[in-house]
Enzyme design. Structure first.
Site, PDB file in Angstrom:
ATOM      1  N   ASP A  10       0.883  -1.166   0.000  1.00 50.84           N
ATOM      2  CA  ASP A  10       0.000   0.000   0.000  1.00 50.84           C
ATOM      3  C   ASP A  10       0.928   1.225   0.000  1.00 50.84           C
ATOM      4  OD1 ASP A  10      -2.259   1.700   0.570  1.00 50.84           O
ATOM      5  OD2 ASP A  10      -1.602   1.717   2.664  1.00 50.84           O
ATOM      6  N   ASP A  12      -0.060   5.016   0.933  1.00 52.69           N
ATOM      7  CA  ASP A  12      -0.266   5.989   2.005  1.00 52.69           C
ATOM      8  C   ASP A  12      -0.165   5.333   3.379  1.00 52.69           C
ATOM      9  OD1 ASP A  12      -1.014   8.596   0.619  1.00 52.69           O
ATOM     10  OD2 ASP A  12      -2.291   7.138  -0.407  1.00 52.69           O
TER      11      ASP A  12
END
Ligand SMILES: [Mg+2]
Length: 216
Positions: A10, A12
């Site tokens: 991922d 963020d």
């Protein structure tokens, strides 16, 4: 024999330390255009999701639509904040330098946002050509679509993918995709990441965890 053929990061909160900046921008905008909303509420309710998810949340709670230019306003303010204040997640560069498994990136953000965030933090070269955005699929996290799309493009079966996530939305998406998920409890308390196969609190712990899984 190796058990892992792909590590899906991922972005963020896992690669770029963007969540306080991004949720600060979001809480200001929701306060201006909807109702008083704190940074903590945004982190709790929206982290790991998409702006479409924010729109749905507001509609369900109050029957109201956010203004049409809400997404543009959000990105204008966010990109300004990113350009001046965005940093890598502590320890992530050392992880990417030492990781000996294939990896890619799958993010709920728009492609513009992902590229900007990786560029200003000096991390873009690690992921060039292996970046997947929620813009490319119909349903964002917590639906499995984005992770399935990444695995399929990288030509790896889902059972041999490990996802690195930091939000309940992301953990749910990885589980729904049938993938192993390791959760970084950066801003989200460990107890809200309970669906993960394992949790960790500093990036230094990630490579040993991946090693253990790969040899299992
Ligand atoms: Mg995240």
């Amino acid at each position: 024999m190796s058990a892992i053929d792909l590590v899906i990061f991922d972005n963020d909160g896992v690669v770029v330390d963007s969540e306080v900046l991004a949720n600060g921008v979001l809480s200001d905008l929701l306060t201006e255009y909807w109702q008083p909303t704190s940074l903590e509420q945004c982190i709790r309710d929206f982290m790991g999701g998409t702006l479409a998810g924010v729109r749905r949340f507001v509609k369900e709670r109050s029957g109201r639509d956010l203004p049409e230019d809400f997404d543009d306003l959000y990105h204008q303010r966010l990109f300004r904040a990113f350009a001046s204040d965005l940093r890598p997640v502590p320890g992530i560069r050392a992880v990417l330098d030492s990781l000996h498994l294939p990896f890619c990136l799958a993010s709920s953000g728009t492609l513009d946002r992902i590229v900007l965030s990786l560029t200003v933090t000096g991390l873009i070269d690690y992921f060039a050509g292996r970046i997947f955005s929620a813009e490319e699929v119909e349903h964002g996290k917590p639906a499995p679509d984005l992770f399935l799309h990444a695995a399929s493009n990288m030509d790896v079966p889902t059972s041999r993918c490990v996802v690195i996530e930091d939000s309940p939305n992301g953990v749910a998406a990885a589980r729904a995709a049938g993938m192993t998920v390791l959760a970084y409890a950066g801003l989200t308390p460990v107890e809200r990441l309970g669906g993960a196969d394992a949790t960790f609190v500093t990036m230094g712990a990630l490579l040993p965890l991946l090693d253990t899984l790969d040899k299992a």
